[in-house]
Design a protein around this motif. Structure first.
Motif, PDB file in Angstrom:
ATOM      1  N   LYS A 110      45.376  38.086  41.304  1.00 23.48           N
ATOM      2  CA  LYS A 110      45.841  39.316  40.676  1.00 23.48           C
ATOM      3  C   LYS A 110      47.255  39.613  41.145  1.00 23.48           C
ATOM      4  N   ILE A 163      49.980  34.257  37.236  1.00 23.83           N
ATOM      5  CA  ILE A 163      50.508  35.491  37.823  1.00 23.83           C
ATOM      6  C   ILE A 163      51.963  35.344  38.236  1.00 23.83           C
ATOM      7  N   LEU A 201      50.132  44.169  34.826  1.00 28.51           N
ATOM      8  CA  LEU A 201      49.115  43.549  35.666  1.00 28.51           C
ATOM      9  C   LEU A 201      48.795  42.170  35.102  1.00 28.51           C
ATOM     10  N   TYR A 202      48.538  41.208  36.012  1.00 25.67           N
ATOM     11  CA  TYR A 202      48.341  39.821  35.621  1.00 25.67           C
ATOM     12  C   TYR A 202      47.185  39.224  36.416  1.00 25.67           C
ATOM     13  N   ASN A 203      46.405  38.370  35.760  1.00 26.16           N
ATOM     14  CA  ASN A 203      45.319  37.648  36.422  1.00 26.16           C
ATOM     15  C   ASN A 203      45.445  36.160  36.165  1.00 26.16           C
ATOM     16  N   GLU A 212      50.817  42.425  40.396  1.00 32.35           N
ATOM     17  CA  GLU A 212      51.476  43.537  39.710  1.00 32.35           C
ATOM     18  C   GLU A 212      52.975  43.283  39.752  1.00 32.35           C
ATOM     19  N   ARG A 244      50.438  46.052  29.914  1.00 31.37           N
ATOM     20  CA  ARG A 244      51.834  45.687  30.198  1.00 31.37           C
ATOM     21  C   ARG A 244      52.780  46.489  29.301  1.00 31.37           C
ATOM     22  N   GLN A 291      44.444  43.956  31.568  1.00 37.14           N
ATOM     23  CA  GLN A 291      45.826  43.773  32.016  1.00 37.14           C
ATOM     24  C   GLN A 291      46.795  44.482  31.062  1.00 37.14           C
TER      25      GLN A 291
END
Length: 825
Positions: free
Chosen positions: A625, A307, A592-594, A627, A573, A571
């Motif tokens: 998580k 992230i 968005l990233y996990n 953003e 992007r 996610q």
């Protein structure tokens, strides 16, 4: 009336006579077809079917004899542009269908011609990854292996091929699936002669081309202090957004990221920790590195698995045309590199290794002897091996491996009081291997298979002793030992379709398996011994959209599915870039990233902090998580570069374990918000460069448990201001570089501290190098001085709190002169 209603007029006549053979004469002047047909019925008893309106709307003048009735009727049909057919004994007239001239014949699609190949360095055939190809109606970017694939309606295409640090090639190429484009380095050495490219070329290091982006390679590296030890950090620390204060090489702090949130990879191998010699040695040998891509945030789905930021290192493929090597010696380290061509110049084998010369180096020399410090000692070694091969069909195979071992220890020096002594020991091993196969399809498109394994094994020891008065030794307050190995195995298949006029689509699927264990023999454990594993499927789709040379967009969608969690982590992007002119661009990104393995914090009752790797796949612990929001603009010309970029990140899912004074463990979850603005300016004067970068930022965090939610407070790595300046002089064959970094200070603690307690960071470095030739050898001799004015700095996340309330910091790099000698053959 019948004509207006357009009903079908059927003239059916019963013919009792047998077939006859006679001449049919038509002699009419401006007679309607309907009247002519009625006359023929009366005269010859034929059966005819025709639409009455059609028959009345056609006037015919004719005076001609025909051999048969069928030929006579066909002549009438032709004059009225009607279709004519005989069905049984009935002659049928029909209107011809209206044909659109554009659809009368199927439109043939213009032929598409395939342009597919490889971009390499001239003379060595070293692939040049992520090269830019500018075409008349857009452009494409080569992959990490220097490969490209697109189609065009033209049998020949004019393209401009660019790569950082190389002369651009403006050339006309014919369509083929085995193109090879060779680019010349901007700097070519011929013994003692130096040929420098013409003025007016783009800057050597690429920054600001897209959201949060920095790129450099082995050709374009500027001379920076400490280059012989840590290529990556010593370069990156001079650019905005990468924190230099705190000298945290163990975990790059990029846009306020926490430990373990920056994904560092080498040839697809995950590097779980870049810890090395005195925190000033990168895990990757500089001789092996070809290209470095850095994404501080807002990157799309092809990059990273965390992230925070991404640091991607790609190694050389090697020179297939001749053998060669390099040797580097400093007063601290020895480094060697060897390249060997194999199999009739179709493959190469590369070997590289480093080893510290001295096990002990007193870093406290010259500091105030009345200051409590933790003085580190170290020993380090590493080894790299890579095999590369090219096949007749232009396929490529690369097998890469890396191994390093680092032994680090720190002893507290307390000149005034001897009530507490602490020693810290860390032994860590980082190993990994990868296999990459690139398939070049004859009909277009490129497939890449990656199989990679990585293992990081740290062993930590900390001993605290309290001198309580008379006695031979004193009583032990605590002895804390733990191990925390983490392993990753990844298999991925990625296919890049042929670039069309506006789109280049890429699909990828990966299976990722992680193993993590934690074992401690401490009397009071904050976390129990554990052993965890996870497996997940990761898929993504990416489209590079190029509508014109002035507008481009990247759309990406990534989905992670951890086994057993029953969850799908979606996610999306988006990246956008608008070229306002050939020199100005505006770019933005959102995504968005996990993250599914995390370095979580462990805090003892004194507030001392350490990090341990754990699985965070949504089953036993929540997945991290984040953003990202990025907006910036950039100006680039031949001699001046300027960029301004703002970022805002929200992150959540952090886990933290506290041990209170009663010996009870408290588990809390946290979130963070990061915001910042950074400025970069670079000016070229003849062959010299000057640049300044500034970062204004803030990182706030808060943690909560079942009972309460805390307020936001500054995170340990939060630093409000950081200013960096660089002056690089090129008086060939002599080069001189001076760098300066100022930081306003950071909390460096999980405890709440007032800003006036922060220790400011200030360090000036210098490097001087002389390049010369001796027969067929290229030689470099130089001097690197870190912390020229011996300013006392502290390291991030390496300080301790003692039971008596005192705080002891780990010393940063002091005045450190390094003499080095490089030989290339």
């Amino acid at each position: 009336m019948k004509a207006r209603l357009s009903f079908i007029l059927c003239l059916i006549l019963c013919v009792t006579a047998k077939s006859f053979s006679q001449t049919v004469t038509l002699d009419y002047n401006q007679e309607p077809l309907n009247d002519i047909l009625l006359d023929l019925n009366d005269r010859f008893r034929v059966q005819i079917s025709i639409n009455s309106s059609t028959a009345n709307n056609c006037l015919i003048t004719i005076d001609q004899a025909f051999e048969s009735m069928e030929k006579a009727l066909r002549a009438l049909a032709d004059r009225c542009e009607l279709d004519f057919v005989k069905i049984a004994d009935v002659y049928v007239f029909n209107a011809k269908p209206v044909v659109n001239p554009e659809t009368e014949k199927p439109q043939k699609r213009p032929p598409q011609y395939l342009y597919q190949g490889l971009i390499v360095e001239n003379g060595t055939d070293e692939p040049l990854p992520f090269s830019l190809i500018k075409l008349e109606n857009g452009g494409v970017v080569s992959d990490e292996n220097g490969r490209f694939s697109f189609k065009s309606q033209q049998q020949e295409e004019r393209g401009i091929f660019r790569y950082l640090g190389y002369e651009p090639a403006d050339t006309l190429v014919s369509h083929s699936n085995s193109l090879v484009i060779a680019l010349d380095p901007k700097l070519v050495e011929l013994g003692e002669i130096e040929v420098v490219s013409p003025r007016g070329l783009s800057p050597l290091t690429n920054i600001g081309g897209s959201a949060g982006y920095i790129r450099f390679n082995d050709i374009s590296n500027n001379l920076v202090p400490g280059l012989s030890d840590n290529l990556i950090f010593n370069n990156l620390r001079l650019y905005p957004g990468v924190m230099a204060a705190g000298e945290s090489i163990a975990d790059f702090v990029i846009w306020g990221s926490y430990a373990g949130q920056t994904h560092v990879t080498y040839d697809g191998i995950s590097m779980f920790n870049s810890w090395g010699v005195n925190d000033d040695m990168g895990r990757v040998n500089p001789y092996m590195i070809k290209n470095v891509e850095v994404y501080k945030g807002g990157y799309n789905v092809q990059y990273g698995d965390r992230i925070g930021g991404v640091v991607m290192m790609d190694s050389r493929s090697g020179n297939k045309n001749k053998a060669g090597g390099s040797i580097s010696l400093t007063n601290q380290l020895g480094n060697a590199y060897l390249n060997v061509p194999l199999f009739n110049n179709s493959a190469t084998l590369q070997l590289a290794g480093r080893k510290t010369i001295f096990d002990d180096f007193d870093l406290a020399t010259g500091f105030d002897q009345n200051i409590d410090l933790i003085v580190p000692k170290y020993d380090y070694s590493d080894f790299n091996l890579k095999f590369s091969a090219s096949f007749a069909n232009s396929d490529q195979l690369e097998i890469s491996s890396i191994y390093s071992e680092d032994t680090y220890s720190g002893n507290v020096v307390r000149p005034q009081r001897r009530d507490l002594v602490q020693d810290i020991g860390l032994n860590s091993k980082q190993s990994g291997a990868s296999l990459k196969y690139s398939k070049n399809w004859d009909k277009g498109g490129i497939s890449n298979l990656l199989i990679a394994r990585s293992n990081y094994d740290p062993q930590f020891t900390a001993n605290y002793f309290l001198d309580i008065g008379p006695g031979p030794t004193g009583d032990t307050l605590r002895s804390y030992n733990w191990t925390n190995p983490i392993e990753e195995f990844k298999t991925s298949l990625t296919h890049t379709f042929v670039a069309s006029q506006h789109h280049q689509i890429q699909l990828s699927g990966s299976v990722i398996h992680n193993n993590v264990s934690l074992k401690s023999n401490a009397d009071q454990r904050v976390i129990e011994n554990t052993s965890e594993e996870s497996r997940r499927l990761s898929l993504y789709a990416h489209d590079q959209i190029q509508w014109s040379n002035n507008f481009s967009m990247q759309l990406g969608l990534k989905a992670d599915m951890p086994k057993g969690s029953g969850k799908i982590f979606i996610q999306p992007r988006v990246n956008v870039k608008v070229n306002l002119s050939p020199r100005w661009n505006i770019h933005g990104a959102w995504g968005l990233y996990n993250q599914f393995v995390s370095k979580n914090s462990v805090i003892d009752e004194l507030g001392n902090r350490s990090e341990v790797w754990q699985i965070t796949d949504g089953t036993n612990a929540a997945a991290l998580k984040s953003e990202h929001n990025v907006l910036g603009f950039n100006y680039t010309s031949s001699f001046f570069e300027f960029g301004l970029e703002g970022f805002y990140k929200n992150s959540s899912g952090f886990s933290r374990f506290f041990l209170n004074r009663n010996g009870n463990t408290i588990f809390v979850t946290g979130e963070a918000r990061t915001k910042g603005l950074e400025v970069f300016a670079r000016k070229k004067v003849w062959r010299h460069e000057f640049w300044v970068s500034y970062t204004l930022s803030e990182v706030e965090e808060r943690f909560s448990n079942r009972n309460r939610v805390s307020d936001f407070q500054l995170a340990p790595q939060s630093q409000r201001h950081e200013l960096k300046a660089v002056a690089a002089f090129d008086f060939s064959p002599v080069q001189l570089s001076i760098t300066n970094v100022y930081g306003s200070g950071f909390p460096n603690s999980t405890l709440i501290r007032a800003p006036d307690e922060f220790e400011a960071y200030w360090r000036t470095d210098l490097a001087l190098q002389y390049r010369f030739g001796l027969e067929k050898l290229d030689l470099e001799a130089g001097l690197s001085i870190l912390n020229l004015f011996n300013n006392r700095n502290v390291r991030l996340n390496q300080s301790i709190n003692s039971p008596n309330g005192a705080r002891i910091n780990t010393v940063g790099i002091p005045f450190t002169p390094t003499l080095y000698f490089n030989l290339t053959f």
